[in-house]
Design an enzyme around this catalytic site. Structure first.
Site, PDB file in Angstrom:
ATOM      1  CG  HIS A 130      44.309  34.794  33.518  1.00  7.02           C
ATOM      2  ND1 HIS A 130      43.882  34.974  32.227  1.00  7.02           N
ATOM      3  CD2 HIS A 130      43.229  34.326  34.214  1.00  7.02           C
ATOM      4  CE1 HIS A 130      42.600  34.641  32.132  1.00  7.02           C
ATOM      5  NE2 HIS A 130      42.191  34.238  33.328  1.00  7.02           N
ATOM      6  CD  GLU A 131      42.578  33.825  38.027  1.00  3.06           C
ATOM      7  OE1 GLU A 131      41.552  34.465  38.342  1.00  3.06           O
ATOM      8  OE2 GLU A 131      42.558  32.875  37.230  1.00  3.06           O
ATOM      9  CG  HIS A 134      39.674  38.000  35.412  1.00  3.99           C
ATOM     10  ND1 HIS A 134      38.991  38.160  34.230  1.00  3.99           N
ATOM     11  CD2 HIS A 134      40.141  36.719  35.397  1.00  3.99           C
ATOM     12  CE1 HIS A 134      39.021  37.030  33.544  1.00  3.99           C
ATOM     13  NE2 HIS A 134      39.723  36.137  34.226  1.00  3.99           N
ATOM     14  CD  GLU A 189      38.373  33.796  31.839  1.00  6.79           C
ATOM     15  OE1 GLU A 189      39.592  33.963  32.039  1.00  6.79           O
ATOM     16  OE2 GLU A 189      37.563  33.600  32.756  1.00  6.79           O
TER      17      GLU A 189
END
Length: 252
Positions: A130-131, A134, A189
């Protein structure tokens, strides 16, 4: 182009006016520099700024050594992924109790001990995915540029009001602190969630680990959203979305 040209003219005027220069506050000069940088900075420069910010973060936090059990565990989890989507990554553990993780535009990934304590290996990989999402989606680049623009506004305020100036300087904190607590939109997100889901699926990992990681984050917050998820969509809703998609696609 007009905005960039105006900033160049502003900076030229600030730095060349002989009378004004003698009375010019360093904060006002820095405000002009920050504003100019935020408008003209390249992706490569953003990555370099991020790299320097992470160095400062590393200096301020206890970093697990290579022989530390947490570092060994993280290395085992991410050993197959030195690069993702062409981005060269470097991983470290901060030995602090916070439940957190972040990745920056230069490919630095930092995982906090508190997060590792509540999650299994598959869930940690899902959070890292997920990070990194970004970073791949350029959210981290945009956040760094946004921080530079805010820095310009604060420096300008500090230059023009003594009391406000003191507050601005005390609140500034520095880009390094901002990096670890960068806020993204709900759409960003969700897109980062989708990146992690696709990353896990593509590499033969359990996509349901992403759902269970959200459920553990919700539990860790006692039903409340943890501070570093304050702008994220509801953790339970995110978990349900992942589970529904996995069921529809017939994957685990």
């Amino acid at each position: 182009m007009k905005k960039i040209a105006s900033l160049y003219i502003l900076m030229l005027g600030l730095l060349t006016a002989p009378v004004a220069q003698a009375q010019l506050s360093p904060n006002l000069v820095q405000a002009g520099i920050d504003a100019l940088m935020s408008a003209t900075i390249t992706n490569a420069q953003v990555a370099e700024i991020s790299r320097e910010a992470v160095k400062e973060m590393d200096a301020k936090n206890p970093v697990a050594s290579a022989s530390d059990p947490y570092a060994k565990r993280l290395s085992r989890i991410v050993g197959r992924y030195p690069t993702i989507n062409g981005i060269k990554l470097n991983y470290k553990v901060y030995k602090v109790p916070d439940v957190n993780a972040f990745a920056t535009a230069d490919g630095s990934v930092r995982v906090f001990q508190g997060l590792m304590d509540i999650m299994n290996d598959k869930e940690i990989l899902a959070i890292i995915g997920h990070e990194i999402g970004h970073v791949v989606n350029k959210d981290s680049h945009d956040a760094t540029k946004s921080a530079l623009r805010r820095s310009a506004l604060r420096n300008a305020a500090a230059a023009n009001d003594g009391v406000v100036g003191q507050l601005s300087r005390s609140e500034l904190g520095g880009l390094a602190d901002y990096v670890a607590a960068a806020s993204f939109s709900r759409q960003q997100e969700t897109e980062a969630d989708d990146f992690s889901y696709a990353f896990l699926k593509r590499n033969g990992q359990s996509v349901l680990a992403l759902a269970s990681s959200f459920e553990k984050l919700d539990k860790a917050g006692g039903g409340k959203v943890p501070q570093f998820l304050s702008t994220h969509p509801d953790s339970k809703a995110r978990a349900a979305r992942v589970r529904a998609r996995a069921k529809q696609e017939g994957v685990r």
